[in-house]
Structure formats: structure tokens, C-alpha cells
Design a protein around this motif. Structure first.
Motif, short mmCIF file in Angstrom:
data_model
loop_
_atom_site.label_atom_id
_atom_site.label_comp_id
_atom_site.label_asym_id
_atom_site.label_seq_id
_atom_site.Cartn_x
_atom_site.Cartn_y
_atom_site.Cartn_z
N GLN A 1 0.84 -1.21 0.00
CA GLN A 1 0.00 0.00 0.00
C GLN A 1 0.87 1.25 0.00
O GLN A 1 0.55 2.23 -0.68
CB GLN A 1 -0.91 0.01 1.24
CG GLN A 1 -2.12 -0.91 1.15
CD GLN A 1 -3.05 -0.57 0.00
OE1 GLN A 1 -3.07 0.55 -0.49
NE2 GLN A 1 -3.82 -1.55 -0.44
N TYR A 43 3.75 1.55 -1.34
CA TYR A 43 4.24 1.68 -2.72
C TYR A 43 3.14 2.26 -3.63
O TYR A 43 3.40 3.18 -4.41
CB TYR A 43 4.71 0.31 -3.22
CG TYR A 43 4.97 0.24 -4.70
CD1 TYR A 43 6.10 0.84 -5.25
CD2 TYR A 43 4.08 -0.41 -5.56
CE1 TYR A 43 6.33 0.79 -6.61
CE2 TYR A 43 4.31 -0.46 -6.92
CZ TYR A 43 5.43 0.14 -7.45
OH TYR A 43 5.65 0.10 -8.80
N PHE A 44 1.93 1.71 -3.52
CA PHE A 44 0.84 2.20 -4.38
C PHE A 44 0.57 3.68 -4.13
O PHE A 44 0.43 4.47 -5.06
CB PHE A 44 -0.46 1.42 -4.11
CG PHE A 44 -0.39 -0.04 -4.46
CD1 PHE A 44 0.39 -0.49 -5.50
CD2 PHE A 44 -1.11 -0.98 -3.72
CE1 PHE A 44 0.46 -1.84 -5.81
CE2 PHE A 44 -1.05 -2.33 -4.04
CZ PHE A 44 -0.26 -2.76 -5.08
N ILE A 45 0.48 4.03 -2.84
CA ILE A 45 0.14 5.41 -2.49
C ILE A 45 1.26 6.37 -2.93
O ILE A 45 1.00 7.41 -3.52
CB ILE A 45 -0.12 5.54 -0.97
CG1 ILE A 45 -1.42 4.80 -0.60
CG2 ILE A 45 -0.21 7.00 -0.55
CD1 ILE A 45 -1.66 4.63 0.88
N PHE A 86 4.07 5.76 -5.09
CA PHE A 86 4.62 5.74 -6.45
C PHE A 86 3.59 5.57 -7.56
O PHE A 86 3.90 5.76 -8.72
CB PHE A 86 5.72 4.68 -6.57
CG PHE A 86 6.94 5.06 -5.78
CD1 PHE A 86 7.79 6.04 -6.23
CD2 PHE A 86 7.20 4.47 -4.56
CE1 PHE A 86 8.90 6.42 -5.51
CE2 PHE A 86 8.31 4.84 -3.82
CZ PHE A 86 9.16 5.83 -4.29
N GLN A 87 2.36 5.19 -7.22
CA GLN A 87 1.33 5.15 -8.26
C GLN A 87 0.42 6.38 -8.13
O GLN A 87 0.14 7.06 -9.11
CB GLN A 87 0.52 3.86 -8.17
CG GLN A 87 1.32 2.66 -8.65
CD GLN A 87 0.47 1.41 -8.83
OE1 GLN A 87 -0.71 1.38 -8.52
NE2 GLN A 87 1.08 0.35 -9.32
N ASN A 88 -0.02 6.65 -6.90
CA ASN A 88 -0.88 7.82 -6.71
C ASN A 88 -0.05 9.11 -6.60
O ASN A 88 -0.60 10.20 -6.66
CB ASN A 88 -1.71 7.69 -5.43
CG ASN A 88 -2.51 6.40 -5.39
OD1 ASN A 88 -2.51 5.64 -6.35
ND2 ASN A 88 -3.20 6.17 -4.30
N PRO A 115 -3.07 5.53 -13.04
CA PRO A 115 -2.61 4.36 -12.26
C PRO A 115 -3.55 4.01 -11.10
O PRO A 115 -3.82 2.84 -10.84
CB PRO A 115 -1.23 4.79 -11.75
CG PRO A 115 -0.76 5.77 -12.77
CD PRO A 115 -1.99 6.52 -13.18
N GLU A 116 -4.07 5.03 -10.42
CA GLU A 116 -4.98 4.78 -9.29
C GLU A 116 -6.31 4.21 -9.79
O GLU A 116 -6.88 3.29 -9.18
CB GLU A 116 -5.20 6.09 -8.51
CG GLU A 116 -5.79 5.85 -7.14
CD GLU A 116 -5.80 7.10 -6.27
OE1 GLU A 116 -5.19 8.12 -6.67
OE2 GLU A 116 -6.42 7.05 -5.20
N ARG A 173 -5.88 0.57 -10.85
CA ARG A 173 -5.82 -0.34 -9.70
C ARG A 173 -7.22 -0.62 -9.17
O ARG A 173 -7.54 -1.74 -8.79
CB ARG A 173 -4.93 0.24 -8.60
CG ARG A 173 -4.42 -0.82 -7.65
CD ARG A 173 -3.33 -0.36 -6.72
NE ARG A 173 -3.77 0.64 -5.77
CZ ARG A 173 -3.42 1.90 -5.79
NH1 ARG A 173 -2.61 2.34 -6.73
NH2 ARG A 173 -3.87 2.75 -4.89
#
Lengths: 312, 442
Positions: free
Chosen positions: A270, A272-274, A276-278, B404-405, B408
């Protein structure tokens, strides 16, 4: 002989006391200079980033929504109202429970097995250490071939033994089964280190204590429980803390084996997602801080519960 | 002793000074704006693929005076490094990957340099239909080097064994044919859908939505799939139904796109993949080392709701980060790397020595034409027609910056619907809520 006797005080007198020497030359900087490189790297690459992360976790740092501004506890509020983060917290706690318990138990069993010398012991230890040396991603890929629900090794073996009629889905459907299957892969990786740490503690236990216990009529199990186990508690504590750190930070295995499915996402995934993706670094820092504090608190709890000082 | 101490102090002082300098150097941002130097420059190129053959790179260096330092990284690491370097304004590479799905994000953030003034992008666009996928706010931020679009592949032998001689042209016929293959026991599960919670599931749904005549988001980023009668909703329902009704192997709940292609389609365990990679017939299914269905698989014109559907694009591009040291040299490299001549070489037309390992398919129509004419591309004519006429960007107005968000949310919810932990309605609602919230900036 006489001359020698006469000379001693002269030599002593010629050498000024060490305190005088220091006063004259100033403080001895050598020790400080020698530790400077290490200190600079630790401060520069660990403490400063950690401090920045701590501060920034109270700021809104969103690349897509500049500028950076103070947000108080907003990042933490958003974290604890995010279903995906809450689900990953639950998953991570399960990884920790399974992982720490299994790796410690297996570590004790394996260390007891390897305690006494036998032919091929060193080869066995070398083989045992291999999974620890492998990167998590590689392990994930290797175990994909075992857990795969369409053509995996485990299904194939169970089917050829007529234990199942249809192939089973081990990952992705059932949360508990998914987490257990993934954590087994991580346990395979971290148990060697637990074993070595406990084995090192075992080697320190004097053999005569066991002999004395045996003479007093202790069974092997009672000897293990009442003599060995209490004396290897420091080793077990270190093994448990390292397993805790590994399992709280699990990333590669769930990511490779189960993708981003909510049945297996961990807190580091999470983060990483928050981040580097968000591209929401403020919230990412906040989650990292939560993870760090959790690691410290549980580690202290383990030390308090399990550790006992041992003197031989 | 005193001498020894002075000597040790000297060494310690040097070490301390060096480490301080190193630490300071580590924390300093790289140059911004970069140099116009080309001849004599050494550029760093970071991509997810292996480097071109040494002889090719040597020829480039001889011609331009630019040396190339190649760094191969996996896709995830590459994206993380691009984000980390750009957000901290430090140098990472002179040329690196621009994924179609991040074009909106990269364009908004200004992390990549516009290529309009550095390369002849208008002329390139005529030969590269997928260049539109790399345009954000009028700026071209990447040049596609490898064409990739979603295609339907069918195992003609397995279809034939079920008595199907005429290939389906609509989605309804396609579904009926798959049911017939299952009923006749040709294979237990005829269709491959990768339901693992990963990007491949999102693209499969986009392609199915496109085939049903719909789009995912409008120009403002609002979801176009909330209504049960919308193509996007029906595509999600069709995919989940296919799993529940036994057209898709139950184990696919945790199978990724490439895994399904390699272990199911290439092994003849399934008869079709609705959303496959372009080029897979030549590079995977017809390769005896990796396939047991050699010369059995063919591309199918996308079966749509009432006729031919589109082929949605998901190409890889190469661009120049804002913090590049040698942008002019990087532009020359990109021009060379994406030239028709090199693409033909990379695809193996002129012998194995010039092949770029794992190179899928040229992004230039002219390169495809050469390959087709020389008989070096399986179903080349059909693929060229698809690239020219039916390949479309997933988001005609550019991928949103929050893609990306959103993606997902798409793949985790579709995965949840397939595993039964959510209904299709709840999954679609969650995906739509995510798009609505992200597009409104909340």
C-alpha cells in the motif's frame, strides 16, 4: 644492575603524565575522525531521510496537486478511512502471526536437529541457507509454479495421488488460505536466519547442564523445556524480532504471487501504491511512519515477553 | 608513534572529508536543462528491454559520436525510479520508458521534455499510428518503439475439432462458439481471461468494452460504464459470467496476462484469448521451444457487438526526462532507435545478429510493410491493417493523470467480482466511484 635500578625513575620522570599530554595537544580527535564516515552515511542516508519522512507525514505532498502545505493529521485520517489500507493492515497482521510463529518454531526444531555434529552437517547448513540468500521476487516466481491453480506442482501431485479430483485454487479466492500460502513462501526464506540465530544460542549452552538434568532423572522433553529453552531465550528473541521485521515489511511474495488483490496486499505494498502510483508522498510517509511505530512497539513487546538475561 | 598517529589522523581526515563530499554530492540535484552537446556525449538509456546488439550501438556511436550506456530494468522498478528521480529533480537517465498509461500523468507533471521541437514528430505520426497515445496537452512526450495493441487470437485446430469452420465476427457468435467447444469436450475451458489483480485485467476489460462499442471514460474523465446497459458494464458481466459458466479455467482467478498466454494458450489448454498481444503468434505461439500449438493459432478481426470491433493500443514509448544531461544527444538516439531501418533489423528481418531480444513488433507501418513483403511477419498483412485502421488509443483524449490509481481500482474490483467476494454491480459501482472521485479532484 645498579645502573638499571637508578635509571627507572629517570625514565618515568622523562615521560609526562598522560593527562598533561592531552592538555598540551588538545582533545584526541582520532576516534571521532575514524567513525565520521560511518556516522555521515548513517545520518545522511538513514536518519535525515527518516526525519524528513516524519516531518513530511504531516504535510500534503502530492505531486499532482502542488504546492506542499501543512496538513496536520489529515494524511493519517485519510489512511484510517481507506478500506484498502485497513484491509492491508489486517492482512499484514496475519502475515506477522503466521510468519513469526512458524519461522520461530521451525527455527527451534531445525537448530535442535543441527545442534550436534554429524556427517554432512555443514553441507546441510549450506543448503538450508540458500532460500535466505534468494531475492523475494525469485522465490515468488519459483513458488508460482507450485501454487499455480491450472498447472502447479502441488495440484499435480495431489491429483496423481488421487487426493483431489479437481485442481484447487490456492491463491486469490480465500483470504486466509491466500495469506497462509504466501506466508509459507516467506517462512521458507526467513527460517534459515532464525535457525542460525537459535543455533548460535544453543551452542553457548554448557553440555554439563544437560548431563546434570539427565542425572536428576529429566526426560529429554523435560530437559529441553526446563533447561534448554530458558537458556536460549535471547537467541529466540532476536530470531522473533528479525522475523517480525521481515513479515511486517513483506512485499515481493504477495506482489508476485497474488498481484494487487485485496486478499493478500500488505502495508508495504500500500505504501508503494500510495507513494509511487498515486504520487501522494505525504500519505505514503504517514503510512511508513505507522509501520515504523508498529515495528518498534511489537519488537519491544517481544523483547519484554520473551527475552531474559542469561549468564553461564 | 607520534608519526604513526599523525599519519592515521591524516588518513582519517581524508576519509571524513571524502565521505562528507560524497554525502553532499548524493543529496545534490543533477543538472536541469541539460547540454546541447552531442558528439562526445555519453548518454544513459534505461528501458525494460535488453540492449540492441553491440554492433548496432557501435554503428550509432561511429555515426554520431554519442556513446550509449544501457541500463535494463524491469517495468515496475523503472516506473518507481522515474517517479523518484523526477520528484526529487535528480538525473536518472537521458532517455527512458514512457508507458502509454502514464502519458497524462507525465504530461501534467512536466517530468518529460516535449519532443515536438526535438524530432520531426508530425512526419513520424504519419508512419506511427500510435503516436497519438503519447500526446498530452499538444505535446509529444514519447515515441512508440514497439507497437502493441490488443488482438483476439484463436486456435483454429481446436475450433475445427468442434466443427467450427467459419470464424465468428460478432461477440455473440464468438461466445456461442466457445460454448460449443466446451460442450463437445474439445477442451474443458476454452477461453483465457487473466483475472489476476494486475494491469492485464484492466486492459482486457478495456478491449472487451471497446469491442462492445463503448468507451471507459469521457474527455472529462467521467465513467461511461455505470449503467447496466452500457458496454463497459456488459463487458464486465460477460467476463465474470465466462468464469462462472466454466468457459474460463477456475484457476485463472490468479493468472496474469502473459502467464495465461504462455501456460494456457501456448499449450493448447484453451482455444482463444479475446484480448491477446499483437505479435504473439509469431513470437510465442509459433515458436516450438515455448509452444505446443505451432501454426495452429491465428489472429481474428475483433468480434464486436455488431461487427468488427477496434484493437486498443498499449504501446511502449521512449522519451527524454526533464533532468536529462544530454537531451540533444538523447533525441538523436531516439530518432535512430525508432527509425524504420532499425525496427526492421530489431525484428529479425536482416538476420539474427541484428535482433533486439524480445522485440515485439515495429511501431512504423513502413517497417511492417517491409517485414510483410519479405514474409517475416506471421499474418503481417492483417496486423498492418489492424495497426493502420482499427488500432485506437484506450483514452482518445489522453490517459488521465490519475490513471494508475483508477486502473488499480479496475483490476482489484474486477478480480473481486470474479472471486465472488463482490457482485458485478458492486464492483462496477466501486470503479465508477473511483473515476468520479479522481476526476473531480477529491
Amino acid at each position: 644492575m645498579t645502573g638499571t635500578t637508578d635509571l627507572r625513575p629517570t625514565v618515568r620522570d622523562a615521560t609526562p603524565p598522560s593527562s598533561d599530554r592531552r592538555r598540551r595537544r588538545g582533545p584526541d580527535l582520532l576516534p571521532y575522525l575514524l567513525v565520521t564516515p560511518l556516522a555521515v552515511f548513517i545520518i545522511g542516508l538513514a536518519l535525515v531521510p527518516a526525519g524528513l519522512a516524519l516531518v513530511q507525514s504531516f504535510y500534503r505532498v502530492q505531486e499532482l496537486n502542488p504546492p506542499v502545505r501543512f496538513a496536520g493529521l489529515d494524511n493519517f485520517r485519510r489512511l484510517f478511512s481507506d478500506d484498502a489500507v485497513l484491509a492491508s493492515m489486517g492482512n499484514t497482521m496475519l502475515y506477522v502471526l503466521f510468519g513469526v510463529a512458524l519461522s520461530t518454531l521451525l527455527g527451534i526444531v531445525m537448530a535442535m536437529t543441527l545442534r550436534h555434529p554429524f556427517r554432512g552437517r555443514s553441507v546441510l547448513i549450506a543448503i538450508m541457507v540458500l532460500p535466505w540468500a534468494l531475492p523475494g521476487v525469485v522465490e515468488g516466481i519459483v513458488w508460482t509454479g507450485i501454487w499455480d491453480s491450472n498447472s502447479g506442482l502441488l495440484n499435480s501431485v495431489l491429483s496423481s495421488l488421487h487426493l483431489i479430483s479437481d485442481y484447487h485454487v490456492f491463491l486469490g479466492n480465500n483470504r486466509l488460505l491466500t495469506i497462509l500460502a504466501i506466508e509459507l513462501v516467506q517462512v521458507w526464506q526467513i527460517t534459515p536466519l532464525s535457525t542460525l540465530l537459535i543455533l548460535a544460542a544453543l551452542q553457548n549452552v554448557p553440555g554439563d547442564l544437560h548431563e546434570a538434568a539427565q542425572l536428576d532423572g529429566c526426560s529429554p522433553w523435560a530437559s529441553f523445556r526446563r533447561v534448554t529453552l530458558p537458556l536460549i531465550r535471547p537467541g529466540i528473541t532476536i530470531a522473533m524480532v528479525q522475523a517480525l521485521i521481515q513479515t511486517l515489511n513483506v512485499f515481493d511474495q504477495p506482489y508476485v504471487l497474488n498481484g494487487s488483490a485485496s486478499t493478500g496486499t500488505s502495508l508495504t505494498m500500500q505504501t508503494y501504491f500510495i507513494s509511487f502510483q498515486n504520487l501522494d508522498f505525504g500519505e505514503g510517509y504517514a503510512l511508513s511512519l505507522v509501520l515504523t511505530i508498529t515495528t518498534l512497539v511489537i519488537s519491544l513487546g517481544i523483547v519484554k515477553l520473551v527475552y531474559r538475561p542469561v549468564e553461564f | 608513534m607520534v608519526h604513526m598517529r599523525s599519519y592515521a589522523r591524516g588518513i582519517a581526515a581524508v576519509i571524513a572529508t571524502t565521505s562528507l563530499a560524497l554525502a553532499t554530492g548524493c543529496s545534490t540535484g543533477g543538472p536541469s536543462g541539460g547540454s546541447d552537446k552531442t558528439r562526445g556525449a555519453t548518454i544513459t538509456v534505461a528501458l525494460g528491454s535488453e540492449p540492441p546488439p553491440k554492433a548496432s550501438l557501435a554503428a550509432f556511436t561511429k555515426k554520431t559520436g554519442i556513446k550509449v550506456k544501457w541500463v535494463t530494468l524491469d517495468w515496475d522498478s523503472l516506473q518507481t525510479k522515474i517517479s523518484a528521480a523526477a520528484s526529487s529533480k535528480t538525473f536518472f537517465a537521458d532517455a527512458t520508458d514512457v508507458d502509454w498509461s502514464r502519458v497524462g500523468q507525465l504530461g501534467k507533471l512536466g517530468w518529460f521534455q516535449p519532443l515536438n521541437s526535438k524530432l520531426k514528430t508530425k512526419a513520424m505520426g504519419k508512419d506511427m499510428p500510435q503516436l497519438t497515445s503519447f500526446t498530452s496537452g499538444g505535446n509529444v512526450v514519447g515515441i512508440p518503439y514497439d507497437a502493441s495493441f490488443m488482438v483476439t487470437t484463436v486456435n483454429k485446430k481446436l475450433f475445427g475439432e468442434a466443427g467450427i469452420r467459419r470464424m465468428p465476427t460478432t461477440l455473440a457468435d464468438y461466445t456461442k462458439d466457445l460454448q460449443a467447444i466446451k460442450q463437445k469436450g474439445v477442451v474443458k475451458y476454452p477461453l483465457n481471461i487473466p483475472f489476476a489483480a494486475a494491469e492485464g485485467l484492466s486492459t482486457y476489460w478495456y478491449q472487451t468494452t471497446g469491442a462492445m462499442g463503448g468507451t471507459i471514460l469521457d474527455g472529462k474523465g467521467k465513467p461511461q460504464f455505470e449503467s447496466p446497459s452500457s458496454p463497459g458494464y456488459q463487458a464486465a458481466q460477460w467476463m465474470v459470467d465466462a468464469l462462472k459458466k466454466g468457459l474460463v479455467p477456475p484457476g485463472n482467478i490468479n493468472v496474469s496476462d502473459s502467464q495465461g498466454q504462455q501456460t494456457l494458450m501456448a499449450k493448447g489448454q484453451v482455444a482463444s484469448t479475446f484480448s491477446d498481444y499483437s505479435g504473439n503468434v509469431g513470437t510465442l505461439y509459433d515458436v516450438p521451444d515455448s509452444s505446443s500449438v505451432v501454426h495452429q493459432v491465428a489472429y481474428l478481426t475483433t468480434p464486436g457487438a455488431s461487427g468488427t470491433g477496434p484493437n486498443l493500443s498499449n504501446p511502449d514509448g521512449i522519451g527524454i526526462p526533464t533532468e536529462a544531461k544530454y537531451p540533444a544527444a538523447a533525441a538523436k538516439f531516439i530518432e535512430w532507435f525508432t527509425s524504420a531501418r532499425n525496427q526492421v533489423d530489431f525484428a529479425g528481418v536482416n538476420g539474427p545478429a541484428k535482433v533486439l531480444k524480445n522485440y515485439n513488433m515495429p511501431s512504423r507501418v513502413s517497417a511492417l510493410a517491409v517485414m510483410t513483403a519479405k514474409g517475416k511477419l506471421v499474418d503481417g498483412q492483417q496486423l498492418t491493417l489492424m495497426l493502420k485502421h482499427s488500432s485506437r488509443p484506450v483514452f482518445p483524449e489522453g490517459a488521465p493523470s490519475w490513471y494508475p490509481e483508477f486502473s488499480r481500482s479496475v483490476y482489484t474490483n474486477l478480480h473481486a467480482a470474479a472471486s465472488g467476494s463482490k457482485s458485478v454491480a458492486d464492483a462496477v459501482k466501486a470503479m465508477a466511484d473511483s473515476a468520479n472521485s479522481l476526476s473531480s479532484g477529491s
